[in-house]
Scaffold this active site. Structure first.
Site, PDB file in Angstrom:
ATOM      1  N   LYS A  14     117.107 -25.181  52.588  1.00  0.00           N
ATOM      2  CA  LYS A  14     117.153 -25.872  51.295  1.00  0.00           C
ATOM      3  C   LYS A  14     116.693 -27.325  51.456  1.00  0.00           C
ATOM      4  O   LYS A  14     115.844 -27.806  50.713  1.00  0.00           O
ATOM      5  CB  LYS A  14     118.573 -25.816  50.735  1.00  0.00           C
ATOM      6  CG  LYS A  14     118.671 -26.265  49.293  1.00  0.00           C
ATOM      7  CD  LYS A  14     120.132 -26.433  48.875  1.00  0.00           C
ATOM      8  CE  LYS A  14     120.844 -25.121  48.651  1.00  0.00           C
ATOM      9  NZ  LYS A  14     120.699 -24.579  47.310  1.00  0.00           N
ATOM     10  N   ARG A  56     125.890 -29.247  48.570  1.00  0.00           N
ATOM     11  CA  ARG A  56     125.573 -27.830  48.815  1.00  0.00           C
ATOM     12  C   ARG A  56     125.269 -27.577  50.281  1.00  0.00           C
ATOM     13  O   ARG A  56     124.685 -28.419  50.954  1.00  0.00           O
ATOM     14  CB  ARG A  56     124.317 -27.411  48.037  1.00  0.00           C
ATOM     15  CG  ARG A  56     124.451 -27.473  46.553  1.00  0.00           C
ATOM     16  CD  ARG A  56     123.065 -27.187  45.951  1.00  0.00           C
ATOM     17  NE  ARG A  56     122.981 -27.649  44.598  1.00  0.00           N
ATOM     18  CZ  ARG A  56     123.045 -26.858  43.526  1.00  0.00           C
ATOM     19  NH1 ARG A  56     123.173 -25.571  43.670  1.00  0.00           N
ATOM     20  NH2 ARG A  56     122.960 -27.371  42.326  1.00  0.00           N
ATOM     21  N   GLY A 110     125.076 -17.108  48.895  1.00  0.00           N
ATOM     22  CA  GLY A 110     126.454 -17.040  48.421  1.00  0.00           C
ATOM     23  C   GLY A 110     127.508 -17.037  49.502  1.00  0.00           C
ATOM     24  O   GLY A 110     128.694 -16.899  49.211  1.00  0.00           O
ATOM     25  N   MET A 129     128.221 -19.477  51.752  1.00  0.00           N
ATOM     26  CA  MET A 129     128.901 -20.744  52.029  1.00  0.00           C
ATOM     27  C   MET A 129     129.167 -21.471  50.707  1.00  0.00           C
ATOM     28  O   MET A 129     128.867 -20.952  49.648  1.00  0.00           O
ATOM     29  CB  MET A 129     128.061 -21.565  52.980  1.00  0.00           C
ATOM     30  CG  MET A 129     128.048 -20.953  54.365  1.00  0.00           C
ATOM     31  SD  MET A 129     127.075 -21.889  55.516  1.00  0.00           S
ATOM     32  CE  MET A 129     125.460 -21.771  54.850  1.00  0.00           C
ATOM     33  N   ARG A 163     111.962 -21.705  48.142  1.00  0.00           N
ATOM     34  CA  ARG A 163     111.795 -21.151  49.489  1.00  0.00           C
ATOM     35  C   ARG A 163     110.879 -19.941  49.359  1.00  0.00           C
ATOM     36  O   ARG A 163     110.659 -19.446  48.246  1.00  0.00           O
ATOM     37  CB  ARG A 163     113.136 -20.744  50.092  1.00  0.00           C
ATOM     38  CG  ARG A 163     113.760 -19.631  49.333  1.00  0.00           C
ATOM     39  CD  ARG A 163     115.161 -19.332  49.740  1.00  0.00           C
ATOM     40  NE  ARG A 163     115.719 -18.503  48.675  1.00  0.00           N
ATOM     41  CZ  ARG A 163     116.977 -18.268  48.491  1.00  0.00           C
ATOM     42  NH1 ARG A 163     117.861 -18.781  49.279  1.00  0.00           N
ATOM     43  NH2 ARG A 163     117.387 -17.505  47.502  1.00  0.00           N
ATOM     44  N   HIS A 203     124.254 -10.969  42.498  1.00  0.00           N
ATOM     45  CA  HIS A 203     124.625 -10.872  43.913  1.00  0.00           C
ATOM     46  C   HIS A 203     124.313  -9.478  44.467  1.00  0.00           C
ATOM     47  O   HIS A 203     123.685  -9.324  45.503  1.00  0.00           O
ATOM     48  CB  HIS A 203     126.116 -11.183  44.070  1.00  0.00           C
ATOM     49  CG  HIS A 203     126.591 -11.097  45.486  1.00  0.00           C
ATOM     50  ND1 HIS A 203     127.118  -9.945  46.019  1.00  0.00           N
ATOM     51  CD2 HIS A 203     126.575 -11.999  46.487  1.00  0.00           C
ATOM     52  CE1 HIS A 203     127.432 -10.150  47.274  1.00  0.00           C
ATOM     53  NE2 HIS A 203     127.114 -11.400  47.593  1.00  0.00           N
ATOM     54  N   ARG A 245     111.111  17.676  73.369  1.00  0.00           N
ATOM     55  CA  ARG A 245     112.296  18.069  74.147  1.00  0.00           C
ATOM     56  C   ARG A 245     112.490  19.573  73.982  1.00  0.00           C
ATOM     57  O   ARG A 245     112.903  20.028  72.931  1.00  0.00           O
ATOM     58  CB  ARG A 245     113.534  17.346  73.632  1.00  0.00           C
ATOM     59  CG  ARG A 245     113.569  15.846  73.886  1.00  0.00           C
ATOM     60  CD  ARG A 245     114.848  15.298  73.270  1.00  0.00           C
ATOM     61  NE  ARG A 245     115.189  13.962  73.732  1.00  0.00           N
ATOM     62  CZ  ARG A 245     115.035  12.857  73.004  1.00  0.00           C
ATOM     63  NH1 ARG A 245     114.511  12.938  71.794  1.00  0.00           N
ATOM     64  NH2 ARG A 245     115.395  11.686  73.491  1.00  0.00           N
ATOM     65  N   ARG A 299     108.328  18.189  77.763  1.00  0.00           N
ATOM     66  CA  ARG A 299     109.262  17.971  78.854  1.00  0.00           C
ATOM     67  C   ARG A 299     109.963  19.284  79.185  1.00  0.00           C
ATOM     68  O   ARG A 299     110.502  19.958  78.301  1.00  0.00           O
ATOM     69  CB  ARG A 299     110.301  16.936  78.467  1.00  0.00           C
ATOM     70  CG  ARG A 299     111.321  16.746  79.575  1.00  0.00           C
ATOM     71  CD  ARG A 299     112.323  15.693  79.255  1.00  0.00           C
ATOM     72  NE  ARG A 299     113.283  16.158  78.274  1.00  0.00           N
ATOM     73  CZ  ARG A 299     114.201  15.358  77.730  1.00  0.00           C
ATOM     74  NH1 ARG A 299     114.214  14.075  78.047  1.00  0.00           N
ATOM     75  NH2 ARG A 299     115.054  15.830  76.872  1.00  0.00           N
ATOM     76  N   GLU A 326     113.494   7.574  84.680  1.00  0.00           N
ATOM     77  CA  GLU A 326     114.727   7.285  83.958  1.00  0.00           C
ATOM     78  C   GLU A 326     115.901   7.044  84.894  1.00  0.00           C
ATOM     79  O   GLU A 326     117.048   7.025  84.476  1.00  0.00           O
ATOM     80  CB  GLU A 326     115.028   8.362  82.911  1.00  0.00           C
ATOM     81  CG  GLU A 326     114.824   9.782  83.364  1.00  0.00           C
ATOM     82  CD  GLU A 326     114.911  10.801  82.226  1.00  0.00           C
ATOM     83  OE1 GLU A 326     115.366  10.475  81.120  1.00  0.00           O
ATOM     84  OE2 GLU A 326     114.533  11.959  82.479  1.00  0.00           O
ATOM     85  N   SER A 381     106.466   8.500  81.941  1.00  0.00           N
ATOM     86  CA  SER A 381     107.025   8.158  80.640  1.00  0.00           C
ATOM     87  C   SER A 381     108.428   7.637  80.909  1.00  0.00           C
ATOM     88  O   SER A 381     109.259   8.341  81.480  1.00  0.00           O
ATOM     89  CB  SER A 381     107.057   9.383  79.735  1.00  0.00           C
ATOM     90  OG  SER A 381     107.576   9.012  78.491  1.00  0.00           O
ATOM     91  N   GLY A 431     112.007   6.974  80.382  1.00  0.00           N
ATOM     92  CA  GLY A 431     113.116   7.482  79.557  1.00  0.00           C
ATOM     93  C   GLY A 431     114.163   6.385  79.538  1.00  0.00           C
ATOM     94  O   GLY A 431     115.097   6.377  80.340  1.00  0.00           O
ATOM     95  N   THR A 432     113.990   5.454  78.611  1.00  0.00           N
ATOM     96  CA  THR A 432     114.832   4.251  78.655  1.00  0.00           C
ATOM     97  C   THR A 432     116.264   4.511  78.204  1.00  0.00           C
ATOM     98  O   THR A 432     117.120   3.660  78.409  1.00  0.00           O
ATOM     99  CB  THR A 432     114.195   3.128  77.818  1.00  0.00           C
ATOM    100  OG1 THR A 432     113.792   3.688  76.569  1.00  0.00           O
ATOM    101  CG2 THR A 432     113.003   2.527  78.532  1.00  0.00           C
ATOM    102  N   ASP A 440     118.190   7.117  79.415  1.00  0.00           N
ATOM    103  CA  ASP A 440     118.874   7.356  80.682  1.00  0.00           C
ATOM    104  C   ASP A 440     118.727   6.173  81.616  1.00  0.00           C
ATOM    105  O   ASP A 440     119.642   5.866  82.384  1.00  0.00           O
ATOM    106  CB  ASP A 440     118.330   8.634  81.343  1.00  0.00           C
ATOM    107  CG  ASP A 440     119.060   9.864  80.825  1.00  0.00           C
ATOM    108  OD1 ASP A 440     120.302   9.834  80.816  1.00  0.00           O
ATOM    109  OD2 ASP A 440     118.390  10.823  80.400  1.00  0.00           O
ATOM    110  N   CYS A 464     109.459   6.776  76.084  1.00  0.00           N
ATOM    111  CA  CYS A 464     109.853   7.742  75.062  1.00  0.00           C
ATOM    112  C   CYS A 464     111.343   7.682  74.731  1.00  0.00           C
ATOM    113  O   CYS A 464     111.854   8.500  73.988  1.00  0.00           O
ATOM    114  CB  CYS A 464     109.455   9.159  75.451  1.00  0.00           C
ATOM    115  SG  CYS A 464     110.257   9.724  76.953  1.00  0.00           S
ATOM    116  N   TYR A 497     101.379   3.359  75.705  1.00  0.00           N
ATOM    117  CA  TYR A 497     101.881   3.788  74.397  1.00  0.00           C
ATOM    118  C   TYR A 497     103.399   3.766  74.351  1.00  0.00           C
ATOM    119  O   TYR A 497     104.074   3.737  75.383  1.00  0.00           O
ATOM    120  CB  TYR A 497     101.367   5.190  74.039  1.00  0.00           C
ATOM    121  CG  TYR A 497     101.913   6.284  74.921  1.00  0.00           C
ATOM    122  CD1 TYR A 497     103.133   6.904  74.629  1.00  0.00           C
ATOM    123  CD2 TYR A 497     101.236   6.699  76.069  1.00  0.00           C
ATOM    124  CE1 TYR A 497     103.648   7.890  75.443  1.00  0.00           C
ATOM    125  CE2 TYR A 497     101.738   7.686  76.891  1.00  0.00           C
ATOM    126  CZ  TYR A 497     102.944   8.271  76.583  1.00  0.00           C
ATOM    127  OH  TYR A 497     103.477   9.238  77.391  1.00  0.00           O
TER     128      TYR A 497
END
Ligand code: PEP
Ligand code: MG
Length: 907
Positions: free
Chosen positions: A28, A99, A108, A110, A356, A472, A580, A636, A771, A790, A792-793, A795, A857, A877
């Site tokens: 603001k 304000r 709204g 604060m 804004r 609101h 899978r 897989r 993984e 690939s 396997g984030t 695991d 993946c 990828y």
């Protein structure tokens, strides 16, 4: 800390800030400074910095830093000089608003105080100056009401009740019918309320000689307490909750804007309103908003009186409207974006109170971006940078199935798009409780206020009977991407009795009744309307096709069925990164899998079960490869612990005891007992670390053999039909290179055998999932025998932290987040430690095999922030659920463009 600048002036000929200073002056304050710099009519004032708020909290107990009081006095003196009036002057008083304004908008959440500077003396000055005693007394009672509620912690209902009592006594129904004497009497009554309800202990400075608390008459005390209250509101419960939800850091602080008051309630040539330079709901290029004549700012958003559309302003106040339209044009040209504004017209003169870059729905964001490119206002790169991936999600919300005949019971404003179905609940707390029980609800309220936030967050959608598109409920729902229908006036809501009557009918919606709302059309229906997924086209396609031009990271879909594969392709996936296969073993096939698992090695039963599975798996792959013709499909091989396919042994035990008691056939009982023993023998203490992934392939070579056979058969058959299937075979959960070497050899043997049998030449790449930490740190060894990795984030996160991915959310993550031990859920956004392992895996893998293809993946593949990390690491990828494919395409483009485009506000 002498020498720190804590206060900045704006307006009235001297402005120290600008729009790029929002982390110092808050949004603001920075934008008020910018408008003043542009020469727009801004009432002068000054801004106390966000850093000062954090300094306030750094003391124990919180306190103003040294020197702040003096600096405020200096800037107040400058403001008084600019205005030619003094705060509290008994003949011509300056009044100010105080304000909040944080670096990010927190609508709204604060506190705000208006009309500060009024006391028993200066109210007389205001009467003299305006010749309007009713206005002066109304302003004074509003000030006491707001100040007492915000600063002195008095229950706001006490004041509202006093007003209601007064109206009853006078026999009138609206505040507007109360006259000057009534307002004066209310002012006295309000001061009594303060004396009765403010604790002398909490505010010793306000205790008078008679030992009672008195409303502060000293205007400097008023100002100091108000500024402190705004600082305190940074840590109020709803602001803290909002920041958590919006991921806004707690240490930014809020600025405080002290600004000369202008009045929209000085008669019929005065007005106040909010506006947008374009339509924030659908993006149409038109002036949009609401205003109220003879009213003060809060009246518009509170939805208490019916507002008029901004398009009516030229009829009511033509000159001010013309100037407002000019301001709109200048703001768009300056900000190069759609802006929202708050304005007041005081006796025909326009004043700008805020601007804004405006919040908008996803549909509007896309249309505005595309239109602005066509208007030559912004570049394609900027257009792509301006859409937030989370916003795109809104467009992927379901709609009412157009084939369904619906009979609306009410219609309201289409305040936030998308359709939702759920049980009606009538309070925020009920919504939260129902969500915790796994129930889907629609929160039904007269109008929402910031205390309803947790309920709005928990609900599928929001329905109100009151308030406009800038109420609101509407603003917050749009921000959350939740469907909302607002101002459905036919509903008479009785929150106490948890029901809503549809006026003029005998329809009643009771708590728990299922209702459907469509925030795109504003329709409310009793019962559950079937929902369908939206078509993705038009501006959505245009922006995503621009994104595709800029991104270097590929995007694939995780899909196990032809339907998911089709959806992925429709959303622009360039292949399947994870199919899978265990999901293909569910439903009626589960029985075949069970008999396969339970049969002895090499037995005819196992061979028969495998034959059946081979037939159905081949059919699965035929369909998926055909759907993804010409695009890679990474299949897989079976991954989860086998006992996941078996009956629950404890339930089986109960069944046996019951059957025995009922005198069941002894042979049948014996068979059940054998089964139980077999299942029990397979139960592991830590199944996620047990017999799963490639360990299954080593233990049961015939299962992987069957799957490779099915993949190769399907591909060969399609080739024969002239199609272009591109399967890739992926071995899960490898930790040592010898696992992959062994399984690769076996896989290649089957591929060769089948392709010989079918007389089709085919090469199927074989790769692995990374993984486990051991795989990542030995990726040079593994990369030498893999065509692709690939990551396997899911695991990899589980095993890097040693956190169970299935339990963490229910057990300790909430506390970890609350205590800031973790900044976020590592299963949602890739953690830096896990990302290091990915990075190391990529580098080592490529060192061993420069042709190695690299993808991810796990769930992180569809998380925009993680996509940035994967882009930086240099993966080829990401692969994610079909619905997240558009988000990932956009995030990948934004990652590629990051640093290339400057000057855009990427919200
Ligand atoms: C993973 O572990 O990241 C993965 C994609 O496999 P799943 O979620 O099936 O274990
Ligand atoms: Mg896994």
């Amino acid at each position: 800390m002498a020498g720190i600048k804590r206060v900045y002036a704006f307006g009235g000929g001297r402005t120290e800030g600008n729009k790029d200073m929002k982390f110092i002056l808050g949004g603001k304050g920075a934008n008020l400074a910018e408008m003043a710099n542009m020469g727009l009519p801004v009432p002068p004032g000054f801004t106390i910095t966000c850093q000062t708020c954090m300094e306030y909290y750094a003391s124990n107990p919180p306190a103003f830093p040294e020197g702040l009081d003096e600096e405020i006095s200096e800037y107040l003196a400058e403001l008084e000089q600019k205005m030619g009036k003094r705060l509290g002057d008994p003949s011509d008083p300056l009044l100010v608003s105080v304000r909040s304004g944080a670096p990010f908008s927190m609508p709204g959440m604060m506190d705000t105080i208006l009309n500060l500077g009024l006391n028993d003396e200066s109210v007389q000055g205001l009467i003299e100056q305006t010749n309007n005693p009713r206005f002066a007394w109304d302003s004074y009672r509003r000030f006491i009401q707001m100040f007492s509620k915000v600063v002195l912690d008095v229950d706001g209902d006490l004041f509202e009740n006093a007003i209601t009592e007064m109206k009853l006594a006078r026999g009138v129904s609206s505040d507007a019918e109360l006259d000057a004497d009534d307002m004066k009497e209310l002012t006295a009554r309000f001061k009594e309320i303060v004396a009765e309800h403010v604790s002398a202990e909490a505010f010793p400075a306000l205790v008078g000689p008679d030992g009672r608390v008195a409303f502060p008459q000293d205007v400097q005390t008023q100002l100091r307490l108000a500024i402190e209250a705004v600082f305190r509101s940074w840590m109020n419960e709803r602001a803290v909750y909002y920041r958590k939800m919006e991921k806004i850091p707690d240490d930014l602080g809020t600025a405080v804007n002290v600004q000369a008051m202008v009045f929209g309630n000085k008669g019929e040539t005065s007005a106040t309103g909010v506006g947008f330079t374009r339509n924030p709901a659908d993006g149409t290029k038109e002036y949009y908003g609401d205003f109220l004549t003879n009213a003060q700012g809060e009246d518009v958003v509170a939805g208490i009186r019916h507002t008029q559309p901004l398009s009516d302003l030229p009829k009511v106040l033509p000159e001010a409207a013309e100037e407002l339209w000019r301001v709109f044009e200048r703001l768009e040209a300056e900000y190069r974006d759609m802006c929202d504004i708050e304005f007041t017209i005081e006796q025909g003169k326009l004043w700008m109170l805020q601007t804004r870059v405006g919040k908008r729905t996803a549909r509007a964001a896309l249309k505005i971006a595309v239109d602005m490119v066509n208007e030559g206002m912004i570049t394609r790169e900027e257009a792509v940078q301006r859409i937030s991936p989370a916003q795109l999600d809104q467009l992927l919300h379901p709609q009412f199935d157009p084939k369904t005949q619906i009979e609306p019971i009410a219609k309201g404003l289409n305040a936030s798009p998308g359709a939702a179905v759920g049980e009606a609940v009538f309070s925020s707390a009920d919504a939260v409780a129902a969500k915790a029980q796994g129930r889907k609800v629609i929160l039904v309220r007269w109008e929402t206020n910031p205390d309803d936030l947790p309920g709005m967050d928990a609900a599928e959608g929001i329905l109100t009977s009151h308030g406009g598109k800038t109420s609101h409920a509407a603003v917050v729902a749009r921000g959350m991407g939740k469907p909302a229908v607002c101002g459905a006036e036919k509903l008479a809501i009785d929150a106490e009795n948890k029901l809503a009557r549809v006026k003029g009918t005998d329809v009643v919606i009771r708590e728990g009744d299922v209702i459907s709302i469509d925030g795109t059309t504003g329709v409310v229906v009793l019962g559950a309307v079937p929902l369908v997924e939206p078509e993705v086209s038009g501006d959505f396609d245009t922006v995503l096709s621009w994104a595709d031009e800029f991104r270097t990271l590929g995007v694939r879909a995780n899909a196990d069925t032809p339907a998911d594969a089709t959806l992925g392709r429709k959303f622009g996936a360039e292949g399947i990164g994870l199919c899978r296969t265990e999901h293909m073993f569910l439903g009626e096939r589960k029985a075949i899998v069970q008999s396969m698992i339970l049969a002895d090695d090499g037995s005819p039963e196992r061979a028969a079960a495998l034959d059946k599975l081979l037939a159905v798996q081949t059919q699965d792959f035929l369909e998926i490869f055909a759907t993804m013709d010409g695009l890679p499909v990474t299949v897989r091989l079976l991954d989860p612990p086998l006992h996941e396919f078996l009956d629950d042994p404890r339930a089986l035990e109960v069944e046996i005891v019951r059957a025995e008691a009922a005198g069941a056939d002894p042979d049948e009982l014996a068979a059940k007992r054998r089964l139980l023993a077999q299942i029990d023998s397979m139960v592991e203490a830590n199944p996620m670390l047990g017999l799963r992934g490639c360990r299954l392939g080593i233990m049961f070579p015939e299962i992987y053999g069957m799957q490779v056979r099915a993949i190769t058969r399907a591909a060969c058959q399609l080739k024969k039909e002239g199609k272009d299937p591109r399967p890739e075979i992926m071995i899960p959960l490898v930790s040592v290179v010898t696992e992959l070497e062994t399984l690769r050899k076996e896989t290649e043997a089957v591929v060769e055998e089948v392709s010989r049998e079918m007389g089709v030449k085919i090469a199927i790449p074989v790769g692995t999932m990374i993984e486990l930490p051991r795989a990542a740190v030995t990726a040079d060894r593994i990369g030498a025998v893999a065509d692709f990795f690939s990551f396997g984030t899911n695991d990899l996160t589980q095993t890097t932290f040693g956190f169970s991915r299935d339990d963490i959310e229910a057990k300790f993550l909430p506390r970890y987040l609350e205590r800031k031990i973790l900044a976020r859920n590592p299963f949602e956004t890739i953690d830096e430690g896990v990302a290091k392992l990915v990075e190391m895996g990529c580098r080592l893998g490529r060192e061993a095999n420069e042709k190695l293809k690299l993808g991810v993946c796990g769930e992180h593949g569809g998380d925009p922030e993680s996509v940035h990390t994967f882009h930086r690491i240099g993966l080829d990828y990401v692969s994610c659920s079909p619905y997240r494919v558009p988000l990932a395409r956009l995030a990948a483009a934004q990652a590629a463009l990051a640093g290339r485009v400057s000057g855009s506000d990427n919200r």
